[in-house]
Structures are given as structure tokens and as C-alpha cells.
Design a protein around this motif. Structure first.
Motif, mmCIF file in Angstrom:
data_model
loop_
_atom_site.group_PDB
_atom_site.id
_atom_site.type_symbol
_atom_site.label_atom_id
_atom_site.label_comp_id
_atom_site.label_asym_id
_atom_site.label_seq_id
_atom_site.Cartn_x
_atom_site.Cartn_y
_atom_site.Cartn_z
ATOM 1 N N THR A 256 0.862 -1.072 0.055
ATOM 2 C CA THR A 256 0.036 -0.052 -0.142
ATOM 3 C C THR A 256 0.735 1.371 0.068
ATOM 4 O O THR A 256 0.738 2.344 -0.667
ATOM 5 C CB THR A 256 -0.807 0.066 1.124
ATOM 6 O OG1 THR A 256 -1.740 -1.155 1.223
ATOM 7 C CG2 THR A 256 -1.898 1.187 1.223
ATOM 8 N N LEU B 183 2.446 1.443 -3.329
ATOM 9 C CA LEU B 183 1.595 1.955 -4.361
ATOM 10 C C LEU B 183 1.078 3.493 -4.340
ATOM 11 O O LEU B 183 1.123 4.182 -5.357
ATOM 12 C CB LEU B 183 0.211 1.159 -4.189
ATOM 13 C CG LEU B 183 0.324 -0.053 -5.092
ATOM 14 C CD1 LEU B 183 -0.972 -0.908 -4.788
ATOM 15 C CD2 LEU B 183 0.295 0.315 -6.561
ATOM 16 N N PRO C 73 -4.702 -6.061 -4.057
ATOM 17 C CA PRO C 73 -6.076 -5.255 -4.120
ATOM 18 C C PRO C 73 -6.287 -4.431 -2.828
ATOM 19 O O PRO C 73 -6.701 -3.446 -2.927
ATOM 20 C CB PRO C 73 -6.955 -6.456 -4.103
ATOM 21 C CG PRO C 73 -6.398 -7.624 -3.544
ATOM 22 C CD PRO C 73 -4.759 -7.494 -4.072
ATOM 23 N N THR C 74 -5.970 -4.841 -1.569
ATOM 24 C CA THR C 74 -6.018 -4.076 -0.337
ATOM 25 C C THR C 74 -5.322 -2.848 -0.775
ATOM 26 O O THR C 74 -5.724 -1.502 -0.461
ATOM 27 C CB THR C 74 -5.390 -4.817 0.702
ATOM 28 O OG1 THR C 74 -6.000 -6.128 0.595
ATOM 29 C CG2 THR C 74 -5.658 -3.815 1.939
ATOM 30 N N GLY C 75 -3.826 -2.982 -1.098
ATOM 31 C CA GLY C 75 -3.388 -1.553 -1.412
ATOM 32 C C GLY C 75 -3.996 -0.755 -2.515
ATOM 33 O O GLY C 75 -3.925 0.575 -2.253
ATOM 34 N N LEU C 76 -4.339 -1.077 -3.602
ATOM 35 C CA LEU C 76 -5.111 -0.604 -4.619
ATOM 36 C C LEU C 76 -6.153 0.214 -4.108
ATOM 37 O O LEU C 76 -6.237 1.370 -4.102
ATOM 38 C CB LEU C 76 -5.551 -1.545 -5.771
ATOM 39 C CG LEU C 76 -4.346 -2.128 -6.521
ATOM 40 C CD1 LEU C 76 -5.261 -3.110 -7.495
ATOM 41 C CD2 LEU C 76 -3.881 -0.959 -7.433
ATOM 42 N N VAL C 77 -7.184 -0.458 -3.538
ATOM 43 C CA VAL C 77 -8.140 0.094 -2.911
ATOM 44 C C VAL C 77 -7.938 1.261 -1.749
ATOM 45 O O VAL C 77 -8.570 2.196 -1.698
ATOM 46 C CB VAL C 77 -9.214 -0.889 -2.367
ATOM 47 C CG1 VAL C 77 -10.324 -0.247 -1.616
ATOM 48 C CG2 VAL C 77 -9.752 -1.864 -3.399
ATOM 49 N N THR C 78 -7.052 0.878 -0.905
ATOM 50 C CA THR C 78 -6.869 1.861 -0.003
ATOM 51 C C THR C 78 -6.187 2.962 -0.317
ATOM 52 O O THR C 78 -6.632 4.187 -0.265
ATOM 53 C CB THR C 78 -5.588 1.197 0.917
ATOM 54 O OG1 THR C 78 -5.989 0.022 1.555
ATOM 55 C CG2 THR C 78 -5.276 2.221 2.060
ATOM 56 N N ALA C 79 -5.255 2.788 -1.689
ATOM 57 C CA ALA C 79 -4.687 4.232 -2.108
ATOM 58 C C ALA C 79 -5.947 4.906 -2.916
ATOM 59 O O ALA C 79 -5.893 6.225 -2.722
ATOM 60 C CB ALA C 79 -3.670 3.799 -3.132
ATOM 61 N N GLU C 80 -6.815 4.147 -3.646
ATOM 62 C CA GLU C 80 -8.035 4.907 -4.192
ATOM 63 C C GLU C 80 -8.669 5.597 -3.127
ATOM 64 O O GLU C 80 -9.104 6.620 -3.413
ATOM 65 C CB GLU C 80 -8.534 4.296 -5.154
ATOM 66 C CG GLU C 80 -7.951 3.482 -6.408
ATOM 67 C CD GLU C 80 -7.541 4.635 -7.416
ATOM 68 O OE1 GLU C 80 -8.087 5.696 -7.450
ATOM 69 O OE2 GLU C 80 -6.738 4.233 -8.173
ATOM 70 N N LEU C 81 -9.287 4.904 -2.083
ATOM 71 C CA LEU C 81 -10.095 5.453 -1.001
ATOM 72 C C LEU C 81 -9.404 6.742 -0.588
ATOM 73 O O LEU C 81 -10.040 7.553 -0.264
ATOM 74 C CB LEU C 81 -10.332 4.601 0.069
ATOM 75 C CG LEU C 81 -11.418 3.463 -0.288
ATOM 76 C CD1 LEU C 81 -11.782 2.601 0.900
ATOM 77 C CD2 LEU C 81 -12.790 4.424 -0.089
ATOM 78 N N ALA C 82 -8.000 6.650 -0.405
ATOM 79 C CA ALA C 82 -7.328 7.909 0.510
ATOM 80 C C ALA C 82 -7.555 8.977 -0.543
ATOM 81 O O ALA C 82 -7.786 10.131 -0.125
ATOM 82 C CB ALA C 82 -5.990 7.561 0.666
ATOM 83 N N THR C 83 -7.080 8.857 -1.882
ATOM 84 C CA THR C 83 -7.386 10.011 -2.909
ATOM 85 C C THR C 83 -8.709 10.471 -2.743
ATOM 86 O O THR C 83 -8.970 11.444 -2.760
ATOM 87 C CB THR C 83 -7.058 9.339 -4.350
ATOM 88 O OG1 THR C 83 -5.839 8.714 -3.830
ATOM 89 C CG2 THR C 83 -7.078 10.700 -4.991
ATOM 90 N N ALA D 108 -10.587 -6.205 0.570
ATOM 91 C CA ALA D 108 -9.712 -4.735 0.416
ATOM 92 C C ALA D 108 -10.391 -3.734 1.097
ATOM 93 O O ALA D 108 -9.768 -2.831 1.621
ATOM 94 C CB ALA D 108 -9.293 -4.706 -0.864
ATOM 95 N N GLY E 130 -9.094 -0.921 3.434
ATOM 96 C CA GLY E 130 -8.645 0.379 2.862
ATOM 97 C C GLY E 130 -9.642 1.551 3.683
ATOM 98 O O GLY E 130 -8.988 2.535 4.037
ATOM 99 N N ALA F 97 -7.296 4.294 5.900
ATOM 100 C CA ALA F 97 -7.406 5.609 5.539
ATOM 101 C C ALA F 97 -7.807 6.381 6.655
ATOM 102 O O ALA F 97 -7.273 7.619 7.035
ATOM 103 C CB ALA F 97 -8.572 5.938 4.317
#
Lengths: 281, 281, 281, 281
Positions: free
Chosen positions: A230, A233, C225-235, D223, D227, D231
Motif C-alpha cells: 500500500t 503503491l 487489491p488491498t493496497g489498490l483500494v486503500t490508495a484510491e480510497l485515500a485519494t 480490501a 482500505g 484511510a
């Protein structure tokens, strides 16, 4: 030595993905590979294979013929034949056709047909055709950036599994399924990763206490690779965004999949190119 | 009392990792340890041990002899003998050779050979030789920073497991495998961590409803340790980055694995040294 | 053609959620759907169905009648009848009543009653009534943003599962449960996602080693997938925050669930409206 | 009506945690509770209970006596007796002693002893004594902030489980273990959360395909809560950091567990107090 004439033309079609013919060839190739993969899957199902045996045998040879022609053409038109033959995909291409021929000579070689499944790896090639590659690159770079941390993490986990496995071997004794230390380590890995098949389970109270401790540890260290990926990424995605700059108003910070500048509506340069440039430069 | 002469020389080789001889010794030691670990694993596999019994017996004593010599040399050349003998690695080193000697006197002590596996912990020592340690430090610090949050989290989870375990004991009754509350707690831990062996499963409709609730709770709190470690890791990684400062233009913000300044191309100081300095200073 | 008279009124009640009557209708509808879902669940439990068979049969027809009337009314008052009938919810509404009538003609069609469960999807409609939708939007957008990365990730995982599955098929042979490649792929998916039923487990030492490798790989790619969703959610969450601007002092940066400006106490505009505007504009 | 004399003194000891006597009382209470919890656990293990039956019976009544005295004292010295008796902890305290007395009248009531385990919840009270509470607060606030997103997530997951469960019921039929839709939903929950007991598993090819799809979906939506929590935690931790300001040089940005200002060495105010102030103010 640059290629000329027919070889050059063939090379562009077979190896290239930039010309329409090259794209077309790759798309057909992928579908052919997927069909041949499906065939190998179906052949392995006894009830189906018993019924369509004849058809499968014919299809089998059709695919072998197609892939043989493709392999020979690739050797014919490769810029550097030697390097193609010994490249990863070159070896995979050969392995995909070899088993069928071997099966003519040796019985039992038909098992090797499974090797053909490796051809699904070519799916990654087709990704070049579409913009999905950009995202594959992002994932790949993130994992690559985190490679050393992931290695340290795996080393720690293996040491943990060896110690917990050995402990269980001593505590539970062979009659409860922990017949050897390697098998106990297999149990520890299956437990610590939270897979938990249940084929080997502790049966003494003490063994169950150790198992509970193992699962709790597994539960907390599952957080480590997730955290690593994370964090990497997030960094990569921020990097991506700063790279994505409008050529007209030169303002950056566009989303990775934006196609037009959100400030002036100017068409943004392909992020794809930037990557290529960065990788080669 | 600083060491002199041969003792100093030996100390540098055996305990040190800075001189070429010291590195060389450590690398050989790790391989010897891994070989002895492999031996213990193989000895526990009955089918193999029955075949190579003779060879394994000899190898067993070769390793014991080697480690005995190493242990005596370590005592001989340690700066502070007492503190080495009672240190963690000192005790592990002794435990690794003791079982072989005990097996001469008592039968059954061969089980203790498993203790030798603890020597794999020395793998962490070898990490000092390579730059991987930097990343191990980062991981360790992140976990250390989050230690109290992780503790609160574990306390909450154990309370949950006790309550759900007791509930299941009452609902499912002993005849369905939930023979005691400790065993039900073991079930709750295995469930809440999503391991799910399946050796004990609810068989009444109400018990299955509770199990479903337990798994859903487990599913949502798996997020907590991950979130904690990710947040700490992100902070640590940013910290790392600010530490990485160019000696020439004194601009910071370089990536952890950068070797040259991205602003002026000057060779960056080893981040490794900074850590050392921070830990000692 | 805008609706007039009774049709317009009915349309506002049945399709709308803005008028009190419209909200009221939707709430009643959701409870009716949940009750009918509960009925379908209970009918499938033999021990209960045998006891309350009569009652269930009557309730079954009561719900069918209610939903039939609702369906006809929806067709009657829809703005564009054709587009309603062929819309997702239109088809679901028809499927929910059809099985009961078919069961009159064909025996065995009662199994189709299960289709009625699809009506629980209408729960998502009711979310429009409450502020929870805002959060559903946030989750949806994040997943949508990460869609391509998730696709690349799934493609890689499927290729891995095919290769590991085929490997296991060759190594473990049919007599250990790996009867065909598709079944082995099923095993690989169950293992790599850390579900681990334990219905098919490797029994040879080599097979167990491959299984251990598969679980370790599964363990590390669960991070992606966790990293992806976390990063998108944070954004997305940061984005949400910047959008939330006070109409009075025009300072932004309010939390998503703030109702009043934290600088001047002025009532903040509904974030809801902003979303609507963004989606339509 | 403020308390006076002995009642006030007792109140400070029993309910308070600020005076040394109050802390002392709480620590003793926690240990007594843990001992009584251990007793309930051991009583449930038949092999141990058969051996120490006598001792356990006596200890049982000792704990009951102690908790009865404590309960009566709490009622005696509570500021508002009514509100204590009907508070959460008041009810738990009563439930912890009631079963023992009921067991005198009714046989079988001894099962209710399990209720005493609820007293472990008081562990959370003792946390007030130590600084760990600060971190518990942080975790709690993060989960609270994400509550609505988590709810939307759970709603979506339950709808998914109902649909997949119903699908499996139709596909696999009762003879493969999927005896009713509620049981199939139980299977779907166990699968989607990656627990995977393996007590109910699909046996047809089509059922296994659906199971594979279910696990893959479970794998990707795991995820989402991670996430969300990550966040929120990151936001809360940043917030925490900005709050932590030095009173001397008034520079902020200290780590949550810093005790001295990193710029001037001045003792930092307890972050604890800030929280209290924020919560009450």
C-alpha cells in the motif's frame, strides 16, 4: 543487420504490435492460445474426454500444427534468431509443441501437454496492445520497489514457520498427523497464511494453544505485506500524477486515466510514452 | 579490558562482520547452520531416516563437533565471557550442542535435537552483512511504533474470542465437538482469524448463525492491524526519505534506495551509516 | 411526453423518493421485500416448511399478488414504459412474480422462487433515501477508479492459478482428488485466496511443497487489491474533503459528515447535491 | 446530592481510578475477575473438573461471595443508585453473581455461570489506568468515523451472500449438504470471508465454479474494510500529531508517544488530557 523484404514484413506482423496487421495477428494468436488452453483443460476431464475423444485428438493436432508453423515463422523472421530461440518466450513456444511430437514416440508423454498451459503467459504480451499495460507497470514497479522488504518479511516468516513446525512436531507426535518436521512446517505455513485446510490439526490441548498462537501471529503479520505494498503503491501513484503534465498550460496533477487537461481541455500526452522514455532513458 | 593478540584477531573473525575474514566466517557459519537444520528436518522423516540412518548419525556428530568448537572459541575470545554465555545467542548456541551429548546418556533426548532449529535465528545476524538490514529495521521500527495499538487490538480480540467461545459452548453442547470452553475459544480464534480448519464446526442452525457473525466480525477487524501497520509504515518511510540528505547540495527527499543525488548527481552517503549513528548516538 | 393527472401522481409515489408519499412507499416496499425474502428462506428449510406449509402457501400468494399489482402499476405510470420493462429492475420485478404463476402450470418451477431473492437488490434503491448513499458512492467510485488495476491483478492471478493447478494435477495424480485440471484450478483458487476448504488436499511431499508455495504467493498478493483500494480510497476521501466548501466563508476542507462550517458555523450545503451535480453535469 | 463521609470515600475507591486506593482496588478487581474467568474455563474441562471438583466448588462460592459483596458496596456508594443498577456494567455485575444462587434452586442453571465471562469486559475499564487508553481511543474513533462506510459495505456483502447462497442451493441440491437456503447463506459467508471450514463444499463442477467466483469476490472485497480503516486511521493519526504541541516553543508535529519536545526538550503536556478536554468540551 536490419531485416529487409518479406522477413521485415513478417517480423512486423508476428513480433510487432504497432501496425494494424501486427495487432490483428496478436489478437488471433491470443484467442488460439486460449482455445488450446481450454482444450488441454477439457482433455483432462475424463467424462468429457471419453465422449469427445476423437474430436479432441484432431483439435490437438490442429493446434500443434498451427503453433509449429508459428514457431518456424518466428525463427525465420526474428532479428536475432539465436536470442529468440533461447529467450523465455522462445523456450515456452518450443515447449508448447514438443509434447505432441514426443507423444508419438513415447507413451505417457501426453502428460507433458500440460506444459502447453504455460502459453497463457503470452496473455501478458497482448496487454501491450491496450492501455492496461500502464496499470500493470504501476503494480510491477510497486512490487519491485518493495522487493527487499518483502524478502526480509518472507525470511522472518519462514524462520517462524520452522520454529512453530518443529514445536508442533514435538508436542503433537506423529500419531496426530504431524509425522515429520517438514510436514509440520507445511502445517505451519498453511496455518500462518490463514488458509487452514484442516487435513492436519492439533488434537492435544497444548497443541491447540500453540495453533491459536500461530494463527494470531499469522493474523498480525498479514498486515506487513499489505502495508508495504500500500505504501509503495501510494508513492508510485503520487509519482504518476506529478508526471502527468499538460503540454499546453503545463499544469500537472491529472488523474492517471485523464485524457484531456482538466484546466484547459487540451489533449494530454499519453502517459504510456513517458513510461517508455523513463525506462529506456 | 580490550582484547589483544590472538584473542582480538579471533574476536574480529567470529563476532565481527566488518573485516573480510569476519564476513567470510559468518557466511560459512550460516551455510553450516542451514545444512544442520536440513539434517534435523530430514532425520524426522521416517522413510528417509530409515534409509540413510548411518550417514545421518555421522553428519549429526560432525555438526555437533563443529558447533562445539565454535562455542568454545566464542567463549575464549568474547570481550565479556559471562555476558556472552548468558546472552540470547549464547544460550541458543549451547542448546544447539547439548542435546547430542545428552542423547549419549539418556535415550529419548534425541527429541531435543529439534532445539537446534533455533539456530536458524542466526540468519538474522547474517542480514547485518547486507543492505537488507535497513529494510528489516524499517519493518521492526514500524511494528514497534504500533506496539501499543496492536496490544489494545489483541486484548479486544481475546475478549471477543472468550465471549464467542463461551456462547458456542452453551449453544452447541459437547456432543458437537465443543467439549470445553478452552476448546471453544480455540475454535473462536481459528474462526476469527479466518483460518477455519473445520475440525470443530457448528451443527445447529443457531450455532451456524453465531459462527457467521463471528466470521463477519473477524473479517472487519482484520482491517485494524493492517491499517495500523500501513499507517506506521507510511510514516516511517516518509521519515526515512527526509533523513536521506545529499552531502553536496544538502537537499533531502531522496528515495530510500537512491545512490546518487537526484538534484546534483553527487554520491549520497550510505543510509546505513545514518541508521547506525542514530541507534548508537 | 410529461405525465399528467393520476399517472403523474402515482409515478411520484412509486418511482420517486423526494415526496413524503414516495419515501413512505419505498420504505413499505423494502419491508415487504425483506418479508418475502425471509419467506423464501424459511420455505427452503424442510423442518419448518413441513410444519407451516399451509401458512407459507398463503403468504406466498399474498406476496405474489402484491408484487403483481406493484408491477402493473409501475408499467401503468412509467414515463417510458418500454424502457422500464427492459430495465434491470423491470426484469427483476417480472422475475420475482413469474415463478409463482409458472408453478401452477409446471411442477418443479417452485425452485424458481429463488429468483425472487434478487429483489433484495432493491435495498440499494432505498439507500437513496438516506445519507448512507454518499458513502456508497465513495466506495463505488474508488472501486471504479481502481478497475483497470484490479483487472490486471485478476488476470495475473488466474494465470497463476491455471499454472499451479496444472502442476498439481501432474504431481498429485487423480487418485488424490485432483481428478482433472479444472478441478485442480478450483483447488488453486481456493488455496490462493486463503479460503482452504480442505476437501482436496495434496498428499505427497512434493505436492505439499507446491501447496505451501501457492499459499505463500496467495499471502503476498492479497496485499495488492488491498493496497489498490486503500490508495484510491485515500485519494477519493481527500477529494471529497476539498469539495466540501462553505457557502458563507468559502473555506473548504471540512469532513465528509460535517453539517456546519468549522470556521464560521454556517450550515454547509448538502454534499449530496454536489455529487448529483457532478454526475449529471 | 454530593456524597459525604464513608460513602464518598468508598465511591472514590470503588468507582474512581484517580486516587492510589482507587487504582489499587481496580487492579485487584481485574486479577480477581481473571481468576474467576479462569475457573469457569477450567470447570468446563471435564477431565480437570472431575479431579478438582471439590476445590472448584469452594472457589466458585468464594468468588460469588466476593462479587456479591462488591455488588452490594457499589449499590451502597453509587452517586445515583438507580442509574448504576441499570447501567451496562451494573447489569453485568448482577449477571455474574446470579447464576450461582440460581443453581441452588434449579439444577442446570450452572450453565449460566458462563455469563460470568462477560465480566472480562471490565478489562476495558482498567485500561483507563494506563496510557494504553489513548490508543484505544484512536482505534475507536477511526472505526466510528468509518461506521457508515462499513455499514454500506456489510449491506452489500449480505446481499451478495444471499444471492450466492440461493444460487448454490439451486445448483448443488440438498444431498450435497446445501440443505436449505439459510444454510447455503452460512456457506456463502464462511466462503466470502475466506474462513472456509470445509464442512459444506460444492461437489458438482458447476457448484465449484460458483464457489471459485465467490472466493475471488471475497478476496477482492476484503480490501474494502481494510482500505476504509487504513484511510481513517491515517487521518486520525495526522490529526493526533497536529494536536501534540509543545507548551514551551509551541512547535507541533510530535509523535503520539513523545514525552519531551524534540525541538527544546521541554516536557510535553499529556495527550490524554487533550482528548478528555475534546470529548467533554
Amino acid at each position: 543487420m536490419p531485416l529487409t523484404g518479406r522477413r521485415k514484413q513478417l517480423n512486423e506482423i508476428i513480433f510487432g504490435t504497432d501496425t494494424p496487421a501486427g495487432k490483428y495477428f496478436d489478437v488471433i494468436l491470443i484467442w488460439t492460445i486460449l482455445a488450446s488452453v481450454l482444450l488441454v483443460l477439457l482433455v483432462s476431464v475424463e467424462s468429457i474426454a471419453g465422449y469427445y475423444g476423437e474430436l479432441f485428438f484432431i483439435l490437438e493436432w490442429v493446434f500443434t500444427a498451427l503453433f509449429t508453423v508459428e514457431y518456424l515463422l518466428r525463427i525465420y523472421c526474428a532479428v536475432d534468431r539465436r536470442s529468440y530461440v533461447f529467450s523465455f518466450y522462445g523456450v515456452v513456444d518450443l515447449l508448447a509443441i514438443l509434447p505432441s511430437y514426443l507423444a508419438l514416440v513415447f507413451t505417457g508423454a501426453s502428460y507433458l501437454l500440460v506444459v502447453r498451459l504455460l502459453r497463457v503467459l503470452r496473455i501478458f504480451r497482448i496487454l501491450k496492445l491496450v492501455r492496461y499495460l500502464r496499470d500493470a507497470n504501476l503494480l510491477g514497479r510497486s512490487l519491485w520497489q518493495a522487493r527487499r522488504k518483502i524478502l526480509v518479511f518472507y525470511a522472518s516468516m519462514l524462520v517462524l514457520c520452522i520454529i512453530f513446525g518443529a514445536l508442533m512436531f514435538v508436542v503433537e507426535q506423529p500419531q496426530h498427523g504431524f509425522t515429520s518436521i517438514p510436514k509440520s512446517i507445511y502445517w505451519a505455513i498453511v496455518t500462518i497464511t490463514t488458509v487452514g485446510y484442516g487435513d492436519i490439526v492439533p488434537q492435544t490441548a497444548f497443541g491447540q494453544a500453540i495453533a491459536a498462537a500461530t494463527t494470531l501471529i499469522g493474523y498480525s503479520i498479514i498486515a506487513v505485506p499489505t502495508g508495504l505494498v500500500t505504501a509503495e503503491l501510494a508513492t508510485e501513484m503520487r509519482h504518476e500524477r506529478t508526471l502527468h503534465r499538460c503540454d499546453n498550460c503545463s499544469r500537472a496533477g491529472h488523474d492517471v486515466d485523464s485524457e484531456y487537461c482538466k484546466y484547459c481541455g487540451y489533449k494530454l500526452a499519453e502517459l504510456h510514452d513517458l513510461h517508455g522514455a523513463r525506462e529506456e532513458g
